[in-house]
Motif scaffolding. Structure first.
Motif, PDB file in Angstrom:
ATOM      1  N   MET A   1     -10.674 -13.682   0.325  1.00  0.00           N
ATOM      2  CA  MET A   1     -11.432 -12.452   0.328  1.00  0.00           C
ATOM      3  C   MET A   1     -11.333 -11.778   1.679  1.00  0.00           C
ATOM      4  O   MET A   1     -11.490 -12.418   2.695  1.00  0.00           O
ATOM      5  CB  MET A   1     -12.892 -12.764   0.042  1.00  0.00           C
ATOM      6  N   SER A   2     -11.152 -10.497   1.660  1.00  0.00           N
ATOM      7  CA  SER A   2     -11.021  -9.752   2.895  1.00  0.00           C
ATOM      8  C   SER A   2     -12.252  -8.873   3.113  1.00  0.00           C
ATOM      9  O   SER A   2     -12.616  -8.076   2.247  1.00  0.00           O
ATOM     10  CB  SER A   2      -9.756  -8.889   2.826  1.00  0.00           C
ATOM     11  N   PHE A   3     -12.873  -9.050   4.258  1.00  0.00           N
ATOM     12  CA  PHE A   3     -14.042  -8.271   4.642  1.00  0.00           C
ATOM     13  C   PHE A   3     -13.746  -7.567   5.946  1.00  0.00           C
ATOM     14  O   PHE A   3     -13.039  -8.094   6.794  1.00  0.00           O
ATOM     15  CB  PHE A   3     -15.256  -9.182   4.856  1.00  0.00           C
ATOM     16  N   LEU A   4     -14.344  -6.413   6.127  1.00  0.00           N
ATOM     17  CA  LEU A   4     -14.280  -5.712   7.398  1.00  0.00           C
ATOM     18  C   LEU A   4     -15.610  -5.943   8.102  1.00  0.00           C
ATOM     19  O   LEU A   4     -16.668  -5.617   7.552  1.00  0.00           O
ATOM     20  CB  LEU A   4     -14.046  -4.213   7.173  1.00  0.00           C
ATOM     21  N   ILE A   5     -15.573  -6.529   9.285  1.00  0.00           N
ATOM     22  CA  ILE A   5     -16.762  -6.718  10.106  1.00  0.00           C
ATOM     23  C   ILE A   5     -16.680  -5.676  11.215  1.00  0.00           C
ATOM     24  O   ILE A   5     -15.682  -5.602  11.927  1.00  0.00           O
ATOM     25  CB  ILE A   5     -16.826  -8.136  10.703  1.00  0.00           C
ATOM     26  N   ARG A   6     -17.739  -4.874  11.353  1.00  0.00           N
ATOM     27  CA  ARG A   6     -17.720  -3.794  12.331  1.00  0.00           C
ATOM     28  C   ARG A   6     -19.145  -3.503  12.792  1.00  0.00           C
ATOM     29  O   ARG A   6     -20.106  -3.973  12.181  1.00  0.00           O
ATOM     30  CB  ARG A   6     -17.080  -2.543  11.745  1.00  0.00           C
ATOM     31  N   ASN A   7     -19.255  -2.715  13.843  1.00  0.00           N
ATOM     32  CA  ASN A   7     -20.565  -2.261  14.302  1.00  0.00           C
ATOM     33  C   ASN A   7     -21.150  -1.323  13.256  1.00  0.00           C
ATOM     34  O   ASN A   7     -20.423  -0.519  12.656  1.00  0.00           O
ATOM     35  CB  ASN A   7     -20.442  -1.507  15.626  1.00  0.00           C
ATOM     36  N   ALA A   8     -22.452  -1.405  13.079  1.00  0.00           N
ATOM     37  CA  ALA A   8     -23.130  -0.458  12.205  1.00  0.00           C
ATOM     38  C   ALA A   8     -23.007   0.941  12.801  1.00  0.00           C
ATOM     39  O   ALA A   8     -23.009   1.108  14.029  1.00  0.00           O
ATOM     40  CB  ALA A   8     -24.588  -0.849  12.052  1.00  0.00           C
ATOM     41  N   GLU A   9     -22.877   1.932  11.940  1.00  0.00           N
ATOM     42  CA  GLU A   9     -22.697   3.324  12.357  1.00  0.00           C
ATOM     43  C   GLU A   9     -23.751   4.187  11.677  1.00  0.00           C
ATOM     44  O   GLU A   9     -24.297   3.800  10.633  1.00  0.00           O
ATOM     45  CB  GLU A   9     -21.303   3.809  11.945  1.00  0.00           C
ATOM     46  N   PRO A  10     -24.036   5.369  12.239  1.00  0.00           N
ATOM     47  CA  PRO A  10     -25.058   6.240  11.647  1.00  0.00           C
ATOM     48  C   PRO A  10     -24.880   6.511  10.155  1.00  0.00           C
ATOM     49  O   PRO A  10     -25.869   6.599   9.430  1.00  0.00           O
ATOM     50  CB  PRO A  10     -24.943   7.525  12.475  1.00  0.00           C
ATOM     51  N   ASN A  11     -23.655   6.598   9.664  1.00  0.00           N
ATOM     52  CA  ASN A  11     -23.470   6.866   8.235  1.00  0.00           C
ATOM     53  C   ASN A  11     -23.795   5.644   7.364  1.00  0.00           C
ATOM     54  O   ASN A  11     -23.782   5.745   6.142  1.00  0.00           O
ATOM     55  CB  ASN A  11     -22.066   7.406   7.939  1.00  0.00           C
ATOM     56  N   ASP A  12     -24.126   4.501   7.980  1.00  0.00           N
ATOM     57  CA  ASP A  12     -24.536   3.295   7.253  1.00  0.00           C
ATOM     58  C   ASP A  12     -26.044   3.260   7.001  1.00  0.00           C
ATOM     59  O   ASP A  12     -26.541   2.328   6.357  1.00  0.00           O
ATOM     60  CB  ASP A  12     -24.169   2.022   8.036  1.00  0.00           C
ATOM     61  N   LEU A  13     -26.774   4.233   7.531  1.00  0.00           N
ATOM     62  CA  LEU A  13     -28.237   4.171   7.529  1.00  0.00           C
ATOM     63  C   LEU A  13     -28.820   3.857   6.153  1.00  0.00           C
ATOM     64  O   LEU A  13     -29.625   2.934   6.007  1.00  0.00           O
ATOM     65  CB  LEU A  13     -28.830   5.475   8.076  1.00  0.00           C
ATOM     66  N   HIS A  14     -28.434   4.582   5.136  1.00  0.00           N
ATOM     67  CA  HIS A  14     -29.002   4.366   3.794  1.00  0.00           C
ATOM     68  C   HIS A  14     -28.666   2.969   3.256  1.00  0.00           C
ATOM     69  O   HIS A  14     -29.555   2.227   2.830  1.00  0.00           O
ATOM     70  CB  HIS A  14     -28.535   5.437   2.809  1.00  0.00           C
ATOM     71  N   ASN A  15     -27.376   2.619   3.258  1.00  0.00           N
ATOM     72  CA  ASN A  15     -26.970   1.327   2.690  1.00  0.00           C
ATOM     73  C   ASN A  15     -27.501   0.152   3.504  1.00  0.00           C
ATOM     74  O   ASN A  15     -27.838  -0.896   2.943  1.00  0.00           O
ATOM     75  CB  ASN A  15     -25.444   1.255   2.572  1.00  0.00           C
ATOM     76  N   LEU A  16     -27.600   0.318   4.802  1.00  0.00           N
ATOM     77  CA  LEU A  16     -28.158  -0.732   5.659  1.00  0.00           C
ATOM     78  C   LEU A  16     -29.652  -0.891   5.393  1.00  0.00           C
ATOM     79  O   LEU A  16     -30.175  -2.006   5.380  1.00  0.00           O
ATOM     80  CB  LEU A  16     -27.874  -0.414   7.124  1.00  0.00           C
ATOM     81  N   THR A  17     -30.340   0.205   5.138  1.00  0.00           N
ATOM     82  CA  THR A  17     -31.759   0.151   4.793  1.00  0.00           C
ATOM     83  C   THR A  17     -31.956  -0.663   3.513  1.00  0.00           C
ATOM     84  O   THR A  17     -32.842  -1.526   3.433  1.00  0.00           O
ATOM     85  CB  THR A  17     -32.339   1.573   4.625  1.00  0.00           C
ATOM     86  N   VAL A  18     -31.131  -0.415   2.517  1.00  0.00           N
ATOM     87  CA  VAL A  18     -31.210  -1.159   1.250  1.00  0.00           C
ATOM     88  C   VAL A  18     -30.995  -2.651   1.509  1.00  0.00           C
ATOM     89  O   VAL A  18     -31.748  -3.499   1.011  1.00  0.00           O
ATOM     90  CB  VAL A  18     -30.181  -0.616   0.232  1.00  0.00           C
ATOM     91  N   LEU A  19     -29.980  -2.993   2.299  1.00  0.00           N
ATOM     92  CA  LEU A  19     -29.696  -4.398   2.622  1.00  0.00           C
ATOM     93  C   LEU A  19     -30.857  -5.046   3.374  1.00  0.00           C
ATOM     94  O   LEU A  19     -31.219  -6.199   3.105  1.00  0.00           O
ATOM     95  CB  LEU A  19     -28.444  -4.505   3.494  1.00  0.00           C
ATOM     96  N   MET A  20     -31.426  -4.314   4.323  1.00  0.00           N
ATOM     97  CA  MET A  20     -32.515  -4.878   5.106  1.00  0.00           C
ATOM     98  C   MET A  20     -33.752  -5.130   4.241  1.00  0.00           C
ATOM     99  O   MET A  20     -34.441  -6.137   4.421  1.00  0.00           O
ATOM    100  CB  MET A  20     -32.823  -3.991   6.310  1.00  0.00           C
ATOM    101  N   TYR A  21     -34.017  -4.250   3.280  1.00  0.00           N
ATOM    102  CA  TYR A  21     -35.126  -4.500   2.358  1.00  0.00           C
ATOM    103  C   TYR A  21     -34.838  -5.717   1.473  1.00  0.00           C
ATOM    104  O   TYR A  21     -35.740  -6.505   1.185  1.00  0.00           O
ATOM    105  CB  TYR A  21     -35.416  -3.270   1.505  1.00  0.00           C
ATOM    106  N   GLU A  22     -33.602  -5.866   1.049  1.00  0.00           N
ATOM    107  CA  GLU A  22     -33.245  -7.043   0.248  1.00  0.00           C
ATOM    108  C   GLU A  22     -33.482  -8.320   1.054  1.00  0.00           C
ATOM    109  O   GLU A  22     -33.948  -9.329   0.523  1.00  0.00           O
ATOM    110  CB  GLU A  22     -31.787  -6.942  -0.207  1.00  0.00           C
ATOM    111  N   TYR A  23     -33.176  -8.271   2.335  1.00  0.00           N
ATOM    112  CA  TYR A  23     -33.373  -9.395   3.249  1.00  0.00           C
ATOM    113  C   TYR A  23     -34.860  -9.657   3.504  1.00  0.00           C
ATOM    114  O   TYR A  23     -35.343 -10.782   3.338  1.00  0.00           O
ATOM    115  CB  TYR A  23     -32.644  -9.069   4.559  1.00  0.00           C
TER     116      TYR A  23
END
Length: 149
Positions: A1-23
Motif C-alpha cells: 500500500m502506498s501512502f503519502l505522508i506530508r505536513n497538514a495544509e490549510p486545505n486539509d482543515l475540513h477533512n482533518l477536523t473529521v479525522l480528529m473528531y473520529e479520534y
C-alpha cells in the motif's frame, strides 16, 4: 500500500477536523469539543511554532494524522517533542501507514535538533503498545502520569 505522508495544509482543515473528531469522540470516547476549538488547534499547528501535524493520504483521502508539540525537558536541559497523537482510521490500522506517520514524527524531531520524542498511550491500548515496541521505543517505568482539569 502506498501512502503519502506530508505536513497538514490549510486545505486539509475540513477533512482533518473529521479525522480528529473520529479520534477524540469515536476512538477515545471523549466529549466532542466545539468545532472552533478544533479549528483553532489545527490553525495553530499550520504555522509550526508550537507544533506540527502530519497527515497520511491515500488516493486523495486523509486516513490518519500525527501531532507533535514542542516543549522542553528540564531533565535533558534541552528541547523535546511530544507526540500527542498518532491516529489511523480503522481500515488502515496495522498497515504501514502507522509506521510511516511515526517515522515522520521521529525524523522531524531528529532533523530539527530535538533531544528526544516522547508520548503516552492509554494503559489498555495494548495494540498501540505492541506497535511502539515494534518501533524500538522504550516503555517508561519511572514516572506516573497525572492530569487535572
Amino acid at each position: 500500500m502506498s501512502f503519502l505522508i506530508r505536513n497538514a495544509e490549510p486545505n486539509d482543515l475540513h477533512n482533518l477536523t473529521v479525522l480528529m473528531y473520529e479520534y477524540i469522540v469515536g476512538f477515545y470516547q471523549n466529549p466532542k469539543p466545539p468545532v472552533e476549538k478544533i479549528h483553532n488547534l489545527i490553525q495553530t499547528l499550520f504555522d509550526q511554532q508550537n507544533g506540527v501535524q502530519f497527515v497520511a493520504e491515500k488516493n486523495g483521502e486523509l486516513v490518519g494524522f500525527a501531532t507533535l508539540f514542542f516543549t522542553f525537558s528540564t531533565m535533558k536541559a534541552d528541547k523535546i517533542t511530544v507526540m500527542n497523537d498518532l491516529f489511523v482510521i480503522e481500515q488502515f490500522r496495522g498497515t504501514d501507514v502507522e509506521s510511516q506517520l511515526f517515522s515522520a514524527c521521529q525524523n522531524y524531531s531528529h532533523n530539527h535538533g530535538y533531544a528526544s520524542m516522547t508520548w503516552i498511550t492509554s494503559s489498555d491500548n495494548k495494540r498501540a503498545q505492541i506497535f511502539f515496541e515494534k518501533m524500538n521505543a522504550v516503555k517508561g517505568k519511572d514516572w506516573v502520569h497525572y492530569s487535572i482539569s
